[in-house]
Design an enzyme around this catalytic site. Structure first.
Site, short mmCIF file in Angstrom:
data_model
loop_
_atom_site.label_atom_id
_atom_site.label_comp_id
_atom_site.label_asym_id
_atom_site.label_seq_id
_atom_site.Cartn_x
_atom_site.Cartn_y
_atom_site.Cartn_z
N VAL A 59 31.55 42.05 39.11
CA VAL A 59 31.32 40.65 39.52
C VAL A 59 31.20 40.50 41.03
O VAL A 59 30.80 39.43 41.52
CB VAL A 59 32.44 39.73 39.00
N ASN A 85 37.30 35.54 33.84
CA ASN A 85 38.61 36.14 33.66
C ASN A 85 38.84 37.37 34.53
O ASN A 85 39.98 37.74 34.77
CB ASN A 85 38.78 36.52 32.17
N TYR A 150 47.00 37.26 46.27
CA TYR A 150 46.56 37.01 44.89
C TYR A 150 46.56 35.51 44.63
O TYR A 150 45.57 34.94 44.15
CB TYR A 150 47.48 37.73 43.91
N ALA A 151 47.67 34.85 44.98
CA ALA A 151 47.77 33.41 44.77
C ALA A 151 46.73 32.66 45.58
O ALA A 151 46.15 31.67 45.12
CB ALA A 151 49.18 32.93 45.13
N LYS A 154 43.32 32.90 43.88
CA LYS A 154 43.29 32.05 42.68
C LYS A 154 43.33 30.57 43.05
O LYS A 154 42.71 29.72 42.40
CB LYS A 154 44.45 32.40 41.76
#
Length: 273
Positions: A59, A85, A150-151, A154
């Protein structure tokens, strides 16, 4: 939306992605399963040769994303539900992360989902319907020690998806931000890149290890029925937490934030605007 649906799922070969793929096939739907490594899906191709299409996809490559999305839409005639996902985890303290690690975290978790979204919207708009499911995290309400990037990746997807929902609603396209908690996927093993630890953070790492323990979380298959029910809704929510424990944790975080806002309202309102 047609009774027999066409799903396009990224990161479909493992974890939640594979669980969603299996559930959709079991429900009689057709699935375009996209992933960098398709070998874990060999059993599903053997069981559902006419209803699953496997496409290799990284992706991070927008050109490849466009080609794969166009190929999928041409093969099945339409795309009904698109599940972004694919994701990775950068585990480490903010100070420890390298530029390359930070950029790669965003390339997959944020930009990868954006490239897929940009590629599918014209197809969904032309058919007059479609549902985009953006898999973010229950932790998008705020960063947590050692998972900050990571947070952040997202959270960026979360914000863009809110804007996207407003932009595509006139075309009959709905957007749901799905916020799962910690499930027993390989996100924390083969899906994880770790920073080089600094000695100064050793006490915090010990504290985090004791807090998290060794519980890997419930099986990804336990989340799939929730997503399947979500897909059945004629008017799906814009945001959905997946997981009972995660729901409680998000409620606690929201309450703590509201409490701090209220505690410092007297200072906030001293400025106009």
């Amino acid at each position: 939306m047609p009774s027999t649906r066409v799903w396009f799922i990224t990161g479909a070969s493992r974890g939640l992605g594979k669980a969603f793929t299996e559930a959709a096939l079991a429900a009689g739907d057709r699935v375009v399963a996209a992933a960098r490594d398709l070998s874990p899906l060999a059993d599903l191709r053997a069981s559902y040769p006419d209803r699953i299409m496997l496409l290799t996809l990284d992706v991070r490559d927008p050109t490849a994303v466009q080609q794969v999305v166009d190929e999928a839409a041409a093969a099945f005639g339409r795309l009904d539900i698109v599940v972004n996902n694919a994701g990775t985890m950068l585990l480490g303290m903010v100070e420890e992360a390298t530029e390359a690690q930070i950029r790669d975290q965003f390339e997959v978790n944020f930009f990868g989902a954006v490239w897929v979204t940009q590629a599918v919207v014209p197809h969904l708009r032309s058919q007059g319907f479609g549902h985009i499911v953006q898999v973010t995290s229950m932790g998008t309400g705020g960063g947590f020690a050692s998972t900050g990037f990571y947070a952040a990746s997202k959270s960026a997807l979360d914000s863009v998806s809110q804007a996207l929902a407003m932009e595509v609603a006139p075309f009959g396209i709905t957007v749901t931000i799905v916020q799962p908690g910690s499930y027993g996927t390989d996100l924390f093993t083969r899906g994880t890149t770790a920073t080089t630890p600094r000695a100064e953070y050793a006490p915090l790492r010990t504290q985090l290890s004791e807090m998290w323990g060794e519980d890997v979380g419930p099986a990804p298959s336990t989340a799939a029925p929730v997503v399947m029910e979500l897909a059945d809704l004629p008017e799906p929510p814009s945001r959905l937490i997946v997981g009972a424990a995660s729901f409680d944790m998000v409620e606690q975080m929201e309450a703590a934030r509201r409490s701090e806002y209220d505690a410092w309202k007297h200072l906030s309102v001293k400025a106009p605007g």
